[in-house]
Design a protein around this motif. Structure first.
Motif, PDB file in Angstrom:
ATOM      1  N   UNK C  64       0.845  -1.193   0.000  1.00 10.71           N
ATOM      2  CA  UNK C  64       0.000   0.000   0.000  1.00 10.71           C
ATOM      3  C   UNK C  64       0.887   1.252   0.000  1.00 10.71           C
ATOM      4  N   UNK C  65       0.363   2.339  -0.560  1.00 10.08           N
ATOM      5  CA  UNK C  65       1.206   3.521  -0.779  1.00 10.08           C
ATOM      6  C   UNK C  65       1.658   4.191   0.509  1.00 10.08           C
ATOM      7  N   UNK C  67       2.419   7.194   0.840  1.00 10.67           N
ATOM      8  CA  UNK C  67       1.820   8.520   0.966  1.00 10.67           C
ATOM      9  C   UNK C  67       0.528   8.466   1.763  1.00 10.67           C
ATOM     10  N   UNK C  68      -0.261   7.416   1.525  1.00  7.90           N
ATOM     11  CA  UNK C  68      -1.523   7.304   2.261  1.00  7.90           C
ATOM     12  C   UNK C  68      -1.258   6.898   3.701  1.00  7.90           C
ATOM     13  N   UNK C  69      -0.241   6.052   3.909  1.00 10.57           N
ATOM     14  CA  UNK C  69       0.130   5.692   5.270  1.00 10.57           C
ATOM     15  C   UNK C  69       0.539   6.941   6.053  1.00 10.57           C
ATOM     16  N   UNK C  71      -0.360  10.065   5.445  1.00 13.19           N
ATOM     17  CA  UNK C  71      -1.572  10.838   5.651  1.00 13.19           C
ATOM     18  C   UNK C  71      -2.370  10.294   6.827  1.00 13.19           C
ATOM     19  N   UNK C 157       7.569  12.830  -0.237  1.00 12.06           N
ATOM     20  CA  UNK C 157       6.218  12.504   0.229  1.00 12.06           C
ATOM     21  C   UNK C 157       5.937  13.164   1.584  1.00 12.06           C
ATOM     22  N   UNK C 160       3.637  16.241   1.959  1.00 11.10           N
ATOM     23  CA  UNK C 160       2.173  16.222   2.035  1.00 11.10           C
ATOM     24  C   UNK C 160       1.691  16.305   3.480  1.00 11.10           C
TER      25      UNK C 160
END
Lengths: 222, 259, 211
Positions: C64-65, C67-69, C71, C157, C160
């Motif tokens: 899983x990405x 970037x989402x982790x 976030x 990353x 973000x």
């Protein structure tokens, strides 16, 4: 509004987002695949200039972060007068970056085909193109699949970048859902699960491809 | 056969010479493998190269197959200079030569029949059917008619080598190079391969250059045996004489060690 | 299109961001290198109650990405310093990769080494620390190094979640002065200058350790 109701209600836009994400992944991967072979073959050229050029392109796109490449294409390129739609920026950045990594995979797999195979093609008087197409590549490509799969998953994992350059990808859609419901935990968990499922599906496809290639080489289970 | 062969029509030296090495030198860095080597092979002649390992026998075959390039000197095939040509003309020159390798080098991505038909179709422009017919005849000849649709990896070493022989013959070479073709085989498989080669030697007038440690086989098929040492031919002659009364001391030592 | 004056003006800011980038890379690598080893050793645990859940977590985090982790942790853990979150999440994400590297290294240690340790009745700690790991880790140093370089190139990353690393600063400077060309070109150049020699070094190391 409960998260579940909102989730069900926004399923169509979530589906749109998934399609955008998958589209960007596949187009990026396609461009990367083409570049992998172009650069990987050029890296084995007899001409120093071709080799050097390929090397420089590969090192450049490997060495400068994907994130920066994407932002450069999105923010800086229009200043030069080339304005690409955001999705095209992303596909180009994915293709160039992962194509550079992929060329190393192609180069390595071609180099791993025993020299004796090449010698046999010479003894049978094949042209260089026949050697590559009929003998060397069929033996090399099954070896490329596992590292290509790793790169493909990496590419997939880079796609949330789409949401940063105004593309309505799955990350964008789930973020909408998150602000609508205020349920951060559920929204991100669902998003992570969607990515996990996508990654798993891609891996399954690639494993199938690899098994097929190996069976042709008489290495798989008969 | 003679008329559709441009190399022979235009040849300057006598048509009966298949291979000429003229002052050929091969060096790898400082290491000299072939040292101003001279020798000729007549058309239809069977020549066996013997000598201690590292004496450059295999290099001769590899130079002829254009797998390596000469450092100095000239190689002629059918009276045509052969070394230093660009790829296009090399291909024309290579047409007359076939090679069987120590490690067989079959293509693992093709079944047995496709291994044999691939080059006739791609290089000679035969139709698939013609090539398949030719391949089946050859498989018959090497005693593997039932293995056409098998993967080469499923065959024994001896069977693989017989397929490799068929593959080389399918190109109808004038000159066949045999590079230690039994060295990688288990002892019990050697005889089958040698029998096939004996049959071919008897049934055709193909020129053969053979590097081998099988002295019995060398005696059976050779017209002439060349003893190599230190990158040169130190002695040559018909096998009967070479094996019974070698003149050179190095030949005596070598034969004493292997026979 | 390209203004040297603007470029010179932006450089200090971007270089300051580069300092944060290096810090995040260094500490993130530390997390990845230590945690990866722990995961690899636990992956050899005798009970599958440890092995299977561990396997699942590794697969999930790896697939899983990041970037989402980032976030998710950032939004769910308010009040925590973004740089700390960035270092931990990036390090954790890469620990999944390094654990695979260690695992391969451990698998490559010949069986005879384990058997010899048993024959000498070495305690497990000594077997791992004195026999297996020294042999396993040596060979995987270049692979670990390559992951450090990858991580370095993924530090943007962190922007973000508002960490002011290099690309964040470049973006800021670019939008403030409408100088995206200068800002992102400089950032790209710094990445190239820093990562190219390092990856060359890893390649050399790889060749030397291969024997």
């Amino acid at each position: 509004m409960s998260f579940l109701t909102a989730f069900v209600r926004s399923l169509p836009s979530i589906w749109d987002g998934i399609q955008i994400t998958v589209l960007a992944t596949l187009l990026g991967a396609l461009l990367a695949l083409v570049l992998s072979f172009v650069l990987g073959l050029a890296a084995r050229s007899r001409h120093l200039l071709v080799r050097g050029l390929a090397r420089a392109v590969v090192e450049f796109f490997r060495g400068t972060s994907l994130y920066v490449q994407l932002f450069w294409l999105f923010f800086a390129l229009p200043i030069l007068g080339f304005k690409l739609v955001p999705l095209a920026c992303a596909v180009l950045a994915f293709g160039l970056n992962y194509g550079a990594y992929g060329s190393e995979v192609v180069r390595g797999a071609l180099a791993a085909v025993p020299r004796a195979q090449w010698e046999a093609t010479v003894a049978l008087n094949m042209t260089p193109w026949q050697r590559m197409r009929k003998v060397i590549l069929p033996q090399a490509w099954p070896q490329m699949i596992p590292p290509f799969n790793n790169l493909l998953i990496q590419l997939l994992k880079s796609t949330p970048l789409l949401s940063l350059i105004t593309v309505s990808d799955i990350t964008f859609q789930m973020d909408q859902l998150r602000s609508a419901t205020g349920d951060t935990k559920a929204a991100y968990l669902v998003l992570l699960v969607i990515y996990f499922v996508l990654a798993y599906a891609l891996t399954l496809c690639m494993n199938g491809l690899e098994a097929l290639g190996k069976a042709r080489l008489g290495q798989g289970r008969a | 056969m003679l008329t559709d062969n441009p190399a022979r029509k235009t040849s300057v030296s006598p048509v009966s010479t298949a291979v000429t090495f003229d002052q050929v030198v091969k060096r790898y860095g400082d290491h000299t493998v072939l040292d101003h080597l001279d020798f000729e092979v007549r058309q239809g002649e069977r020549v066996t190269l013997i000598g201690p390992s590292g004496s450059g026998k295999t290099t001769i075959l590899r130079l002829l197959m254009t797998l390596e390039r000469v450092t100095e000197g000239v190689i002629q095939v059918n009276g045509q200079p052969f070394s230093g040509l660009p790829e296009k003309q090399l291909r024309r020159a290579r047409r007359h030569i076939g090679m069987v390798f120590q490690q067989f080098n079959l293509f693992p991505n093709m079944k047995v029949l496709d291994n044999i038909t691939e080059a006739p179709v791609q290089v000679l422009g035969l139709s698939r059917d013609e090539a398949a017919e030719r391949a089946r005849d050859l498989l018959d000849l090497v005693g593997l008619a039932d293995k056409a649709d098998v993967h080469p990896t499923r065959l024994s070493g001896g069977q693989q080598q017989r397929v490799a022989i068929a593959r080389a013959l399918a190109m109808r070479p004038d000159i066949l190079l045999l590079d230690e073709v039994t060295s990688a085989l288990d002892p019990e498989l050697v005889q089958g391969v040698l029998d096939v080669l004996r049959d071919i030697a008897q049934a055709t007038d193909i020129t053969m250059l053979c590097v081998t440690h099988e002295m019995g086989f060398a005696r059976d098929i050779s017209d002439r045996v060349l003893m190599f040492d230190g990158g040169r031919v130190i002695e040559s002659g018909p096998p009967e004489r070479m094996f019974s009364e070698p003149e050179h001391e190095r030949t005596r030592d070598f034969l004493g060690a292997v026979l | 299109m390209w203004d040297w004056h603007t470029a010179r003006e932006g450089l200090p800011l971007i270089l300051h961001g580069f300092g944060i980038t290096l810090l995040a890379t260094a500490l993130g690598s530390l997390v990845a290198i230590v945690l990866g080893l722990v995961i690899a050793v636990l992956g050899r645990a005798p009970t599958r109650w440890v092995r299977l859940p561990l396997r699942a977590v590794v697969e999930f985090v790896r697939s899983t990405p990041v970037m989402i982790q980032l976030f998710a942790v950032w939004v769910l853990a308010p009040g925590l310093d973004p740089l700390t979150i960035g270092i931990v999440v990036l390090g954790l994400h890469y620990a999944m990769y390094t654990s695979e590297v260690y695992r391969a290294g451990i698998d490559a240690v010949p069986r005879g080494q384990w058997e010899a340790a048993v024959a000498l009745s070495l305690p497990p700690i000594r077997t791992w620390w004195g026999v297996v790991l020294p042999q396993a880790v040596r060979k995987v140093i270049p692979a670990l190094g390559n992951y450090v370089i990858s991580m370095f190139k993924e530090t943007p990353f962190l922007s973000v979640i508002t960490v002011n690393e290099m690309v964040h600063e470049a973006n800021q400077f670019g939008s403030d002065n409408f100088a995206y060309m200068e800002a992102f070109t400089i950032a790209a150049a710094i990445f190239l200058i820093a990562s190219y020699p390092t990856s060359m070094l890893m390649r050399k190391l790889e060749k030397r350790l291969a024997h």
